[in-house]
Design an enzyme around this catalytic site. Structure first.
Site, PDB file in Angstrom:
ATOM      1  N   ASP A  55       0.497  -1.459   0.252  1.00 31.71           N
ATOM      2  CA  ASP A  55      -0.268   0.194   0.197  1.00 31.71           C
ATOM      3  C   ASP A  55       0.466   1.184   0.247  1.00 31.71           C
ATOM      4  O   ASP A  55       1.003   1.954  -0.615  1.00 31.71           O
ATOM      5  CB  ASP A  55      -0.662   0.171   0.820  1.00 31.71           C
ATOM      6  N   LEU A 101     -16.448 -24.311 -30.250  1.00 26.33           N
ATOM      7  CA  LEU A 101     -15.597 -25.873 -29.957  1.00 26.33           C
ATOM      8  C   LEU A 101     -16.323 -26.201 -30.492  1.00 26.33           C
ATOM      9  O   LEU A 101     -17.331 -26.631 -29.691  1.00 26.33           O
ATOM     10  CB  LEU A 101     -14.981 -25.911 -28.647  1.00 26.33           C
ATOM     11  N   LYS A 133     -12.331 -26.893 -19.373  1.00 29.76           N
ATOM     12  CA  LYS A 133     -13.287 -25.828 -19.989  1.00 29.76           C
ATOM     13  C   LYS A 133     -13.993 -25.387 -19.311  1.00 29.76           C
ATOM     14  O   LYS A 133     -14.700 -25.442 -18.367  1.00 29.76           O
ATOM     15  CB  LYS A 133     -14.075 -26.330 -21.325  1.00 29.76           C
ATOM     16  N   ASP A 135     -16.331 -22.425 -17.378  1.00 26.87           N
ATOM     17  CA  ASP A 135     -17.106 -21.925 -17.513  1.00 26.87           C
ATOM     18  C   ASP A 135     -18.149 -20.479 -17.252  1.00 26.87           C
ATOM     19  O   ASP A 135     -18.165 -19.664 -16.334  1.00 26.87           O
ATOM     20  CB  ASP A 135     -17.984 -22.066 -16.567  1.00 26.87           C
ATOM     21  N   LYS A 311      -6.484 -29.935 -27.813  1.00 24.52           N
ATOM     22  CA  LYS A 311      -6.156 -29.269 -27.961  1.00 24.52           C
ATOM     23  C   LYS A 311      -5.065 -29.525 -29.304  1.00 24.52           C
ATOM     24  O   LYS A 311      -3.855 -30.146 -28.154  1.00 24.52           O
ATOM     25  CB  LYS A 311      -5.575 -27.412 -28.172  1.00 24.52           C
ATOM     26  N   CYS A 432     -44.066 -10.882  10.235  1.00 19.17           N
ATOM     27  CA  CYS A 432     -44.888 -10.205  10.602  1.00 19.17           C
ATOM     28  C   CYS A 432     -45.535  -9.388  10.569  1.00 19.17           C
ATOM     29  O   CYS A 432     -46.052  -8.362  11.179  1.00 19.17           O
ATOM     30  CB  CYS A 432     -43.448  -9.283  10.936  1.00 19.17           C
ATOM     31  N   CYS A 452     -39.058  -6.363  12.063  1.00 22.76           N
ATOM     32  CA  CYS A 452     -39.420  -7.743  11.794  1.00 22.76           C
ATOM     33  C   CYS A 452     -38.544  -9.267  12.706  1.00 22.76           C
ATOM     34  O   CYS A 452     -37.404  -9.372  12.474  1.00 22.76           O
ATOM     35  CB  CYS A 452     -39.298  -8.221  10.267  1.00 22.76           C
TER      36      CYS A 452
HETATM   37  S1  IVH Z   1      -9.421 -23.011 -26.893  1.00 27.17           S
HETATM   38  C1  IVH Z   1     -10.984 -22.347 -30.940  1.00 27.17           C
HETATM   39  N1  IVH Z   1      -9.539 -23.246 -24.329  1.00 27.17           N
HETATM   40  O1  IVH Z   1     -15.324 -22.243 -24.575  1.00 27.17           O
HETATM   41  C2  IVH Z   1     -11.370 -22.104 -30.086  1.00 27.17           C
HETATM   42  N2  IVH Z   1     -11.620 -22.318 -25.069  1.00 27.17           N
HETATM   43  O2  IVH Z   1     -17.008 -23.035 -27.026  1.00 27.17           O
HETATM   44  C3  IVH Z   1     -10.220 -22.348 -28.619  1.00 27.17           C
HETATM   45  N3  IVH Z   1     -13.685 -21.908 -23.540  1.00 27.17           N
HETATM   46  O3  IVH Z   1     -15.341 -19.131 -27.026  1.00 27.17           O
HETATM   47  C4  IVH Z   1     -11.097 -21.735 -27.113  1.00 27.17           C
HETATM   48  N4  IVH Z   1     -12.595 -23.487 -21.574  1.00 27.17           N
HETATM   49  O4  IVH Z   1     -14.755 -19.130 -24.329  1.00 27.17           O
HETATM   50  C5  IVH Z   1     -10.314 -22.823 -24.467  1.00 27.17           C
HETATM   51  N5  IVH Z   1      -9.662 -24.404 -21.582  1.00 27.17           N
HETATM   52  C6  IVH Z   1     -10.298 -22.889 -22.948  1.00 27.17           C
HETATM   53  C7  IVH Z   1     -12.058 -23.052 -22.970  1.00 27.17           C
HETATM   54  C8  IVH Z   1     -12.220 -22.363 -23.712  1.00 27.17           C
HETATM   55  C9  IVH Z   1     -13.175 -21.939 -22.168  1.00 27.17           C
HETATM   56  C10 IVH Z   1     -14.398 -21.655 -24.104  1.00 27.17           C
HETATM   57  C11 IVH Z   1     -14.585 -19.538 -24.910  1.00 27.17           C
HETATM   58  C12 IVH Z   1     -14.806 -20.104 -26.383  1.00 27.17           C
HETATM   59  C13 IVH Z   1     -15.810 -21.933 -25.968  1.00 27.17           C
HETATM   60  C14 IVH Z   1     -16.262 -21.726 -27.153  1.00 27.17           C
END
Ligand code: IVH
Length: 691
Positions: A55, A101, A133, A135, A311, A432, A452
């Site tokens: 800080d 995807l 993946k 959310d 990937k 209440c 209340c």
């Molecule tokens: S790679 C070519 N990695 O999934 C697409 N996407 O359904 C490259 N998402 O819009 C995306 N976790 O928001 C990738 N570890 C991850 C991910 C991810 C979530 C989402 C992303 C994308 C959606 C596609």
């Protein structure tokens, strides 16, 4: 090696900087050091200095940037707190499309994907990178000459919304890339990732929103998306947001050959990747095993994931496989089974919360969702019930996400029989009987009766809870009992409970009575930080209570702080500042606090320590009247200014403190009339740390 040496300390007292040249050097040095510590704290989760030291660096930088405005920079760490609100979010065209995807739900489909990759790449085995993946909300960040110049949502994949001002408030997003390893910094870098809110933070946020009568977010993803798409970045700044970066879409000028290497580079430039949950897989079976592991960990992870992404590791391989329609053929989303189930609403009950919010809750035919039996699900508020047209007797889809309270997603309209009944919010509080107040948009229904019993009970339980005043022996059941016996109706009543009264109650033997009285007695010695949380002020969770205690010397100062001086505190935005001033201006709340202080609460505040170089009085205005014995007026003014405060000659609405010595006259009366905090000389001395 000490952190400061690593980051190149430049030991110059900012107060002594006198010319521009010195200032520029000091500013650059401070920015470098703060960036280093931001990265340690937010990205690596491994801080090497105390919050206090941090800080101080931050305040020094703020101070110099204020004194030398020409040194301002959009990528300075001080810009990470949220700029001015805008009329609307602009649009940004993505340099290359943000794809979606293909999603699959079975191992067979994952193996089919692998078979295609192997065939097309002409290999027996293909290497993959797997990770969760997330959310959350997909974002694109663009860095030019190391500085963050653009941040946008995915939008339709081609064009997204400009969220730069908001993203800049996320501490895990570096405003400037760093050269942490030997990898040269790119002159241009386009990366993609996911912004998310943690489950616990989401629950806290929703709880606070519910308590202040605001509409609730359905899940962490909506909360993250809603926070990032704010028009006022200061609101975003006050929301807990995080990021995982997972993709390089463009990099100038560096030759990348592998996805795995891309991730390591991201880390080397100070970007947050999810190292502990990323797998290099030499074949698809390894990826499938990782999927099982993630599925097992899912509930325990602090953030929401809904599957795994695999990937192809070789970037050349990715190129070769290419894109089909909107989905890359080199990546796949392996989704977890949905955590939604269909069941029936038996009836709807209405709960009354600590701040009087009425929440409709659906009582369901019991159903197992993801291994957990669910019998009740939130309907959030009347507006949700109406817009989704949820009726009693409806067959509905219920979703349970992580630690989040299950909620009704939507009715299954095809299953309607005609015998379903519309739900109406009761016109009177079910506890209440007071007439309820419904907001115009129907997102909130509240019982306005501060007395209340439902509210009182929740307030007392919260006040006594472990992270608050930690009163042992005062759980929900005891509170109910004490309230039923008429012994407590408000929090201050706790402090006048007598042994004889307690012993007359059922199940209240000597030991229980002693425990409770002992617990109440020791609550008098709890800190200001705990007390600020215990008061149950809308929006003030544990973290912000701590922030307040760190920034203000005592309760008086917090109560007297204007909206502006509150907003001058890092992490406090307009929402929170408004909530605090509203709470403390309420007559009933002030009386409760007054009585608690009378009862002997000390509210020590060890978090706040006045130090020569900090600016604890930043944003506060002092007026002096009457005589002081320890200082001349000029000296006293100087002290205030040295500590970052301001002084004025006359009392006005923007005065925070009136320091009154003997012989004070009309100013004192004026100050009292305006409700300004009046300090005598001793109190003033204590405030400025000379007491
Ligand atoms: S790679 C070519 N990695 O999934 C697409 N996407 O359904 C490259 N998402 O819009 C995306 N976790 O928001 C990738 N570890 C991850 C991910 C991810 C979530 C989402 C992303 C994308 C959606 C596609």
């Amino acid at each position: 090696m000490s952190a400061d040496r690593q980051s190149g300390a430049f030991n110059l007292d900012p107060q002594t900087v006198s010319n521009r040249e010195q200032a520029e050097k000091a500013v650059q040095d401070l920015r470098r050091r703060i960036r280093y510590h931001n990265h340690r704290y937010y990205v690596l989760d491994a801080p090497v200095i105390s919050d206090e030291e941090y800080d101080r660096l931050f305040q020094d930088l703020q101070y110099l940037e204020e004194r030398f405005p020409e040194l301002a920079s959009p990528t300075s760490p001080t810009q990470q707190v949220g700029g001015k609100p805008r009329e609307e979010l602009g649009l940004v065209r993505h340099p290359s499309p943000m794809l979606s995807l293909k999603a699959v739900y079975s191992q067979d489909e994952v193996r089919d994907f692998d078979a295609t990759c192997r065939r097309e790449l002409g290999r027996d085995q293909v290497e993959y990178v797997a990770e969760p993946k997330y959310d959350g909300l997909a974002v694109e960040l663009i860095y030019e000459e190391s500085g963050l110049v653009s941040a946008s949502t995915r939008g339709d994949g081609t064009t997204g919304e400009d969220i730069l001002a908001n993203v800049k408030t996320i501490r895990e997003v570096p405003l400037e890339l760093m050269a942490l390893e030997e990898v040269p910094l790119p002159s241009r870098l386009v990366v993609r990732g996911e912004i998310y809110m943690r489950k616990d933070e989401f629950n806290d946020l929703n709880q606070r929103r519910g308590e202040s009568g605001l509409s609730l977010f359905a899940n962490p993803r909506n909360a993250a998306a809603g926070s990032v798409r704010q028009l006022d970045p200061r609101i975003t700044a006050a929301r807990p947001l995080h990021i995982f970066v997972y993709e390089i879409a463009e990099v100038r000028v560096l030759t990348l050959t592998e996805q795995w290497q891309a991730l390591q580079n991201l880390r080397a430039w100070g970007l947050k990747i999810n190292s502990s949950r990323q797998r290099f897989c030499s074949g698809i079976e390894e990826a499938l095993r990782f999927y099982d592991r993630l599925a097992g960990e899912r509930e325990d992870l602090p953030y929401e994931i809904d599957g795994m992404v695999v990937k192809v590791n070789s970037l050349q391989g990715q190129q070769k496989l290419g894109v089909r329609q909107r989905d890359p053929r080199w990546a796949l989303a392996c989704k977890f089974p949905a955590r939604q189930e269909t069941t029936r609403i038996q009836k709807v009950e209405v709960q009354v919360g600590r701040l009087g919010t009425l929440t409709p809750v659906a009582v369901l035919d019991p159903v197992k969702i993801g291994g957990v039996e669910v019998q009740r699900a939130s309907l959030h508020n009347l507006n949700q019930v109406e817009t989704k047209d949820i009726r009693i007797g409806d067959t509905v889809i219920v979703e349970r996400a992580g630690d989040v309270i299950p909620y009704v997603l939507k009715p299954v309209l095809e299953k309607r029989t005609g015998s379903e009944k519309k739900f109406n919010m009761p016109e009177r509080c079910p506890v209440c009987g007071e007439q309820v107040v419904v907001s115009q948009d129907h997102t909130s229904t509240r019982c306005p009766n501060l007395d209340c019993p439902a509210q009182v009970r929740e307030r007392i339980v919260h006040y006594a809870s472990k992270p608050a005043m930690d009163i042992e022996g005062l759980a929900g059941r005891t509170t109910d009992q004490l309230m039923r016996a008429g012994l407590i109706r408000r929090i201050p009543d706790l402090y006048s409970l007598r042994r004889e009264e307690l012993l007359r109650l059922e199940r209240f033997a000597d030991k229980a009575a002693n425990n409770l009285l002992q617990g109440i007695e020791s609550s008098k010695k709890k800190s200001l930080e705990r007390f600020l949380y215990a008061l149950g002020i809308p929006h003030i969770g544990r973290h912000l209570a701590r922030v307040l205690a760190t920034s203000f010397p005592d309760l008086k100062a917090v109560m007297a702080a204007s909206r502006e001086s509150l907003q001058a505190v890092r992490e406090i935005g307009p929402e929170v500042a408004g909530s605090l001033t509203l709470f403390f201006s309420n007559e009933q709340n002030r009386r409760v606090i007054e009585e608690l202080l009378q009862a002997g609460l000390r509210l020590d505040n060890p978090l706040y320590r006045v130090k020569g170089r900090t600016r604890p009085l930043e944003g506060r205005t002092f007026v002096f009247t009457g005589q002081l014995s320890r200082w001349t007026r000029a000296e006293a003014r100087q002290r205030v200014e040295d500590l970052g405060g301001r002084t004025a000659g006359s009392v006005s609405n923007s005065t925070d403190y009136l320091v009154a010595g003997p012989g004070a006259g009309s100013k004192l009366k004026q100050g009292r009339d305006l409700g300004i905090t009046v300090l005598n000389e001793d109190e003033f001395a204590e405030l400025i740390g000379s007491g």
